[in-house]
Every structure is written in C-alpha cells, then in structure tokens.
Scaffold this active site. Structure first.
Site, mmCIF file in Angstrom:
data_model
loop_
_atom_site.group_PDB
_atom_site.id
_atom_site.type_symbol
_atom_site.label_atom_id
_atom_site.label_comp_id
_atom_site.label_asym_id
_atom_site.label_seq_id
_atom_site.Cartn_x
_atom_site.Cartn_y
_atom_site.Cartn_z
ATOM 1 N N ARG A 6 85.395 -40.660 38.437
ATOM 2 C CA ARG A 6 85.369 -41.806 37.644
ATOM 3 C C ARG A 6 85.347 -41.289 36.558
ATOM 4 O O ARG A 6 85.440 -40.728 36.076
ATOM 5 C CB ARG A 6 83.846 -41.760 37.472
ATOM 6 C CG ARG A 6 83.236 -42.974 36.953
ATOM 7 C CD ARG A 6 83.266 -42.163 35.309
ATOM 8 N NE ARG A 6 82.716 -41.817 34.695
ATOM 9 C CZ ARG A 6 82.641 -40.657 33.458
ATOM 10 N NH1 ARG A 6 84.173 -40.762 33.054
ATOM 11 N NH2 ARG A 6 82.252 -40.470 33.126
ATOM 12 N N LYS B 215 90.778 -31.758 28.848
ATOM 13 C CA LYS B 215 89.304 -31.407 27.980
ATOM 14 C C LYS B 215 88.870 -29.345 27.784
ATOM 15 O O LYS B 215 89.232 -29.120 27.013
ATOM 16 C CB LYS B 215 88.323 -31.213 28.860
ATOM 17 C CG LYS B 215 87.707 -32.562 29.579
ATOM 18 C CD LYS B 215 86.642 -33.395 28.329
ATOM 19 C CE LYS B 215 86.553 -34.696 28.452
ATOM 20 N NZ LYS B 215 85.080 -34.746 28.148
ATOM 21 N N ASP C 191 83.606 -36.052 35.242
ATOM 22 C CA ASP C 191 84.383 -37.597 35.445
ATOM 23 C C ASP C 191 83.756 -37.634 37.443
ATOM 24 O O ASP C 191 84.957 -38.182 37.439
ATOM 25 C CB ASP C 191 85.514 -38.053 35.475
ATOM 26 C CG ASP C 191 86.098 -38.178 33.715
ATOM 27 O OD1 ASP C 191 84.541 -38.198 32.155
ATOM 28 O OD2 ASP C 191 86.355 -38.684 33.104
ATOM 29 N N ASN D 169 85.147 -45.197 27.142
ATOM 30 C CA ASN D 169 86.777 -45.169 26.688
ATOM 31 C C ASN D 169 87.373 -45.855 28.384
ATOM 32 O O ASN D 169 87.135 -45.677 29.707
ATOM 33 C CB ASN D 169 86.633 -43.539 26.769
ATOM 34 C CG ASN D 169 86.273 -42.986 26.397
ATOM 35 O OD1 ASN D 169 86.216 -43.015 24.718
ATOM 36 N ND2 ASN D 169 85.168 -41.885 25.716
HETATM 37 N N1 LIG Z 1 81.973 -41.238 23.999
HETATM 38 C C1 LIG Z 1 81.512 -40.208 24.737
HETATM 39 O O1 LIG Z 1 82.334 -39.207 25.059
HETATM 40 C C2 LIG Z 1 81.674 -40.745 26.652
HETATM 41 C C3 LIG Z 1 81.936 -41.867 27.100
HETATM 42 N N2 LIG Z 1 82.153 -42.217 28.498
HETATM 43 C C4 LIG Z 1 82.022 -43.263 28.878
HETATM 44 O O2 LIG Z 1 80.688 -44.290 29.813
HETATM 45 C C5 LIG Z 1 81.347 -44.883 30.562
HETATM 46 C C6 LIG Z 1 80.291 -44.900 31.561
HETATM 47 O O3 LIG Z 1 80.561 -43.320 31.929
HETATM 48 P P1 LIG Z 1 79.384 -42.669 33.354
HETATM 49 O O4 LIG Z 1 77.997 -42.957 32.915
HETATM 50 O O5 LIG Z 1 79.960 -41.654 33.634
HETATM 51 O O6 LIG Z 1 80.205 -43.776 34.458
HETATM 52 P P2 LIG Z 1 78.796 -44.509 35.673
HETATM 53 O O7 LIG Z 1 79.502 -45.522 36.134
HETATM 54 O O8 LIG Z 1 77.814 -43.930 35.766
HETATM 55 O O9 LIG Z 1 77.957 -45.157 34.603
HETATM 56 C C7 LIG Z 1 78.583 -46.763 34.517
HETATM 57 C C8 LIG Z 1 76.903 -47.610 34.738
HETATM 58 O O10 LIG Z 1 77.734 -49.014 34.007
HETATM 59 C C9 LIG Z 1 76.472 -49.967 34.734
HETATM 60 N N3 LIG Z 1 77.652 -51.135 34.543
HETATM 61 C C10 LIG Z 1 78.490 -51.634 35.772
HETATM 62 N N4 LIG Z 1 79.195 -53.300 35.372
HETATM 63 C C11 LIG Z 1 78.071 -53.546 34.081
HETATM 64 C C12 LIG Z 1 77.181 -54.327 33.642
HETATM 65 N N5 LIG Z 1 78.181 -55.386 33.617
HETATM 66 N N6 LIG Z 1 76.172 -54.404 32.743
HETATM 67 C C13 LIG Z 1 75.815 -53.060 32.370
HETATM 68 N N7 LIG Z 1 76.046 -51.890 33.424
HETATM 69 C C14 LIG Z 1 76.643 -52.099 34.120
HETATM 70 C C15 LIG Z 1 77.945 -49.587 36.652
HETATM 71 O O11 LIG Z 1 76.645 -49.572 37.805
HETATM 72 P P3 LIG Z 1 77.724 -50.138 38.729
HETATM 73 O O12 LIG Z 1 77.803 -48.091 39.179
HETATM 74 O O13 LIG Z 1 76.737 -50.400 40.648
HETATM 75 O O14 LIG Z 1 78.969 -50.864 38.922
HETATM 76 C C16 LIG Z 1 77.129 -47.993 36.168
HETATM 77 O O15 LIG Z 1 75.673 -47.646 36.541
HETATM 78 C C17 LIG Z 1 82.992 -44.504 30.945
HETATM 79 O O16 LIG Z 1 83.366 -45.683 29.798
HETATM 80 C C18 LIG Z 1 83.262 -43.715 30.252
HETATM 81 O O17 LIG Z 1 84.403 -43.100 29.631
HETATM 82 C C19 LIG Z 1 81.485 -41.507 29.216
HETATM 83 C C20 LIG Z 1 81.199 -39.918 29.122
HETATM 84 C C21 LIG Z 1 81.722 -39.342 27.460
HETATM 85 C C1 LIG Z 2 85.029 -38.584 27.232
HETATM 86 C C2 LIG Z 2 84.343 -38.526 28.626
HETATM 87 O O1 LIG Z 2 84.284 -37.478 28.847
HETATM 88 C C3 LIG Z 2 85.200 -39.870 29.608
HETATM 89 O O2 LIG Z 2 84.951 -40.963 28.858
HETATM 90 O O3 LIG Z 2 84.394 -39.825 30.084
HETATM 91 MG MG LIG Z 3 84.008 -37.797 31.182
#
Ligand SMILES: NC(=O)C1=CN([C@@H]2O[C@H](COP(=O)(O)OP(=O)(O)OC[C@H]3O[C@@H](n4cnc5c(N)ncnc54)[C@H](OP(=O)(O)O)[C@@H]3O)[C@@H](O)[C@H]2O)C=CC1
Ligand SMILES: CC(=O)C(=O)O
Ligand SMILES: [Mg+2]
Length: 577
Positions: free
Chosen positions: A158, A176, A248, A420
C-alpha cells in the site's frame, strides 16, 4: 541547541583511498577534498583541481536541480546525489527543506516508486526476498550495518494511495529515512531502509520486462507471517535496541504486525500511529481557531483503514481525557468505508473497525429508501460533522455538494483530505475554500500552494506524519526508550498543537511551516522522551539534561578532516580483469 560532537571535531580515520573513497557516499566529499587529503588518499588526478566548500557545492547542485524541468527529474537527480555524497545531499536538503520535501517525499516519491524499476541504478538499503529467506541473518550480518539504530521496513503493498508497487515500494523507506536525517538529525550511517519482497499482485509490474522485484504473486498467510518472523528474529539478534518503523503495509497486515511485535521490540506503525498524532495535533490547533470543544465535535472519517482507525483511536482518547465518557465519545465518530457507514453487526467488520461502528438504532433512519448502504452523503446530511477527515485515497470523494452540505451546518467546517500523493487527495484545497465561501479550515497530506480567496491568503498546512516520526525517533533513541507507546503519540500530538502558529494568531497556519521541521522534531522528541520516562520506558533523566541528550544524538551535514587509519591500503584504481 547546536552541539559540536567529537564526531565533528576529531579527524576521522579512513581505511581506503582513491576511487573507493570517492564512491562511498558516507565519506565522499567530491571537490571539497583538500590538497592535503588529495595527497594522502591518492585523489590527485581523479578530481579536477578546483577545490570548493560545502556551501559552494550546495549552491552548484541547487542551480543544477532548479534547471531541471520536472520534479520527477529532480527526484532522480537528488537520489543520485544521495548515492554520491550524503553530506552534500543533506546539506542541500536541510538548507532548502520546503523546496526539497515535495521532491524527495510526497508527492514525487510516489512516482519514484511507480517507476522504480525503470530508473534502477544503484542499490540503497537491503532487499530481503522471500526465495532467499534462509539468508536473512547472513545479509544483516555485514559489518557495514554495525552502527544501525533505525530501520524503516515496507512490503510495498500500500504505497501511499497508489496500491501495490511491489519492489518499487522501497522508495518509501528510503524517503522516510531521508527525513529522519534531514528533520530528526539522525546520522545516516545509523539508518537502514529494508524491503520485504514477497511478490506483487500488480499485474502491470509482473508483466513489465523491466521489473526488478521477485516476479511472483504476492505471498500471503502463514508463509508471509513466517517470513516476517524470520526478519524480526534476525533483527532482534543483530540489533536488540533498534527502532523499527513499519511503513505502507496494507490494511490486512499493518495493525496485525503492530500488535504482534509492539511488546517485543522498539517499534511502531507510522501510518497508524504517526498519522494519528499529526491529525490529532492539527485538530487541537484547529479547535483553537474554530472554538469548537471536543464535547461539541462530530467527526466523520472517510476510509476506515489503518490511518482512519488510528486517527479515530487517538482522537477518541483525547475526547475521553477532555471529560467525555468513552460511550459518548464513540458516538461522535462516523467511520465511512467502501461499504458506507460502519454500523454494528455489519458483515465483514474488522476488529480494529469495531469500536467505531455506530449502534444500529442510532442511524436507523439515515439510509435512503432502497439503498444498500448508508452513504457518505447520508452521513454528512444527518451527522452534521464539524470535522471530516479523508484517508481513503479516493480523489474527488469530497465533492461540491457534500462540502456545501457540511458547510451549511457549521460556521467553520474543518476538512482534512489527507490522502497521498496529490493525485489521491479527497479534494483540492482551492475548491474547499470556494465551496465554503472561505470558511473552511483545511489541511492536506501532500503539499499545496496557498489559496487566495476574498482578499486573504489561506495557507494549506501539510498534515503529514513527517511532523511526527523524525522527532519520535530522535526522542526514543536519545533516551534509550525500550518500547514505543501510544502515550508517546498522544504527547507528540499535544506538543505539535503547542507550537501551532494559530495559537497566537487565528489567521496564521495551524502547523509550523515545513521549513522548520528540524525545530518541530526537537519539540516532538522532547515530549516523547519525557513521556517515555514518565511511563518508565527508559532510565530517569532531569528535564534540564534533555536538550543536551537530544543535541548529542543529532548529526549535522558538515565535512570532517580525514586522516589515514593504521593499516590504510590503497585499493587499485582499476581491478585486474
Ligand atoms: N497524511 C498522512 O500523513 C498520511 C496519509 N495517508 C494516506 O491515507 C490513505 C489511506 O492509507 P491507509 O489508511 O494506510 O490505507 P488503508 O488501505 O488501510 O485504508 C484505506 C481505506 O479506505 C477505504 N476505501 C476505499 N474506497 C473507499 C470509498 N469509496 N469510500 C470510503 N472508504 C473507501 C478502503 O477500503 P477497502 O480496503 O475495502 O478498499 C480502506 O479501508 C493513503 O492515501 C495514504 O497515503 C496514510 C498515512 C499518513
Ligand atoms: C505519509 C504516509 O505515510 C503515507 O501517505 O502513507
Ligand atoms: Mg505511509
């Protein structure tokens, strides 16, 4: 506090000279080698006669990097510089942080991961591939890694919001760790990016003749678990006190691995815990501006995955600390995943999502007639959120009608599209400002330029875990913490809010600018270190001693004088072929 450590003052004894010295990025000084050093180490003739200072070298590379046309080109240019001369790389990055961050980190690192195999040139870090699982201990044993203190590991499933990138995911640990040094000040000789190559389910990568990872479907289940366990066991043996950051991993692995290893190692998951701290810290700062206390917050989290549920857990904890009962606090969260609002008893609900599922009766009349799920639109119309956070990687999911509905119910809607890279942001800040007539308080995961609206410039804060992990690492390593606790992330969130410029001026930004990430890291490190002590996770220290403990742990990109080590040998300029 800047401390000149003996590392900086004392001459460094060097074992090799000639070309070997010029091709070792941790030692190379390029044109900054003095005449004496060139004589001592056999460098005359290998370098043009000009000698320049580190500052002049920075200027030269800055001109070159600015001449390039795209950030992707700049990313490769800077990667090459890192592989050529790390001191110069970090001198350039630290002196131009806000300009360089979007190149070495999000969003450009995302493209770097996607094109990793196309531009492959020079290895950085360790690639542990499943077919060679029996060799892990041997690979880690190389003396080159004796000083390792911090590891960032990924399996590339991811990568930001870009999905499975296979071996291309190595770009993330590399990026990182560059921030650990540039912002946290950790010595690059003590950091190590690691990639666990268990295959990929990205068909385009598998079909690509240039792909350099293990060309195999992603291995899951017991074989995957055993492979990760082999890595962790070997790591424990080799570096018992190392800080290990998981980065990730996909939703199915991230929390499981964290829970499996958090009581065994000094370890944390950045996407779950680091993201939670930066989001909670930004929320605390935003509450100062909006004037809405925790007891009046109604929160919608879109994307109930690692980041979403990590954020919800920490904010919930803060709400309870502010005086709400746990049950009351839970009711304020509306977590929306791909199947709509999380509701108790819903099929497929994961363990870490359970606490944020709404009781069925509380939302019974929210579903539209004939609809299969309670949609995000239903949630916003009924819950009337004060705060909406996007961590779904679904661009445009915060559409105009949705945002206007939210803005109709609150004075200062707080909207955080945190996904992101830029292409995955749930909304564009410019649109959010327009759709809310300038009332929105917004921040994003990737950098955006300020938005001008109604004669006012809206700075778009970058709510990214880069505000947390470099300081967290610095703090735990400086005081020798034995574990990383959730309490440390709560402390980090409060420390971040405490240095928010908006505390003094409601029109100012919520977060300090990215140019000041080195100072931010010190503030986070101090809070984390004190929390470690208060939780009994490290030896006692006096508050007054902390600045020195942190400063001593900080490496600065400066050149040291080199002298020959006893036993120095000149490696032949050309091997005999
Ligand atoms: N700003 C920051 O510091 C950070 C940003 N992020 C960003 O957050 C995003 C998610 O990361 P992460 O949580 O680790 O990823 P995950 O895959 O764990 O979570 C994403 C979630 O979004 C769900 N999803 C997909 N489509 C939809 C939709 N249409 N409506 C609602 N939910 C939906 C997914 O469901 P399903 O798996 O069933 O598709 C999943 O549960 C990434 O883009 C990442 O870059 C992450 C960490 C830090
Ligand atoms: C920032 C970060 O860790 C992510 O988007 O996954
Ligand atoms: Mg990350």
């Amino acid at each position: 506090m800047t401390v000149q450590s003996s590392d900086e003052i004392d001459p460094l004894e060097i074992e090799v000279g000639g070309r070997a010295l010029l091709t070792e990025p941790l030692l190379n000084k390029g044109l900054a080698f003095t005449v004496e050093e060139r004589s001592a180490f056999g460098l005359h003739g290998l370098l043009p006669p000009h000698i320049e200072t580190l500052e002049e070298q920075v200027e030269r590379r800055l001109i070159a990097v600015r001449r390039l046309r795209t950030n992707a080109e700049r990313y490769h240019f800077l990667s090459d510089l890192q592989d050529e001369n790390e001191t110069l790389f970090y001198a350039l990055i630290t002196s131009h942080l806000s300009e360089m961050l979007p190149i070495i980190y999000t969003p450009t690192v995302g493209q770097g991961c996607q094109e990793f195999s196309d531009y492959w040139r020079y290895p950085r870090g360790l690639f542990l591939s499943l077919p060679y699982k029996d060799r892990i201990a041997e690979i880690l044993s190389h003396p080159r890694y004796d000083r390792v203190e911090t590891i960032v590991v990924s399996d590339g499933e991811r990568v930001l919001g870009l999905g499975d990138q296979g071996v291309g995911g190595m770009g993330i640990p590399v990026g990182k760790l560059a921030l650990y040094t540039a912002c946290g000040g950790l010595n690059p000789a003590t950091t190590l990016p690691v990639f666990l190559d268990v295959g990929t389910d990205n068909q385009a990568r598998l079909d690509d003749p240039l792909y350099i990872g293990w060309r195999h479907a992603r291995v899951r289940g017991p074989e995957y678990d055993a492979f990760v366990e082999s890595f962790v066991s070997a790591l424990e043996e080799r570096w018992p006190n190392v800080l290990l950051q998981w980065e990730d991993f996909a939703r199915g692995q991230a929390g499981t691995l964290l829970n499996r290893y958090r009581d065994r190692l000094l370890t944390f998951n950045d996407d779950i815990q680091g993201t939670a701290a930066v989001a909670a810290g930004t929320l605390l700062a935003a509450m100062h501006v909006s004037g809405v206390a925790f007891k009046d917050q109604r929160i919608v989290i879109v994307g109930a995955g690692s980041a979403g549920c990590g954020i919800a857990k920490l904010i919930l904890h803060q709400m309870v600390e502010s005086g709400l009962s746990e049950a009351e606090a839970r009711r304020r969260f509306h977590a929306v995943d791909i199947d709509g609002l999380l509701v108790e008893g819903m099929p497929g609900l994961l363990d870490f999502q359970q606490p944020f599922a709404q009781p069925r009766e509380a939302v019974a009349d929210w579903k539209r007639k004939g609809a299969g799920k309670i949609t995000l639109e239903d949630v916003v119309a009924n819950a009337k959120p004060t705060l909406m956070i996007g961590v779904s990687a679904q661009p445009g999911i915060f559409h105009e009608e949705l945002v206007r509905t939210m803005a109709a119910n609150v004075d200062r809607p707080v909207i955080m599209p945190l996904s992101n890279p830029t292409s995955r942001a749930e909304a564009m800040p410019k649109d959010l400002v327009e759709w809310t007539d300038g009332r929105v308080i917004t921040c994003t995961g990737s950098p955006f330029t300020p938005v001008e609206y109604g004669g006012r410039l809206h700075v778009i804060d970058q709510t990214n875990n880069a505000y947390i992990f470099p300081g967290l690492g610095l703090g735990v390593l400086a005081v020798g913490a034995r574990r990383v606790s959730d309490g440390m992330f709560a402390a980090a969130a409060r420390a971040l809010a405490a240095i928010s410029p908006a505390r003094k001026d409601p029109h100012a930004s919520l977060l300090p600018p990215t140019d000041s990430l080195r100072d931010v890291a010190i503030a986070i490190a101090a809070a984390v270190a004190k929390r470690a002590r208060d939780e009994g996770l490290c030896d006692a220290f006096e508050d007054d001693d902390l600045p020195l403990l942190l400063a001593k742990k900080q490496w600065r990109p400066v050149y040291r004088l080199y002298v020959k080590k006893p036993g120095y040998r000149r490696i032949p300029q050309r091997p005999d072929l």
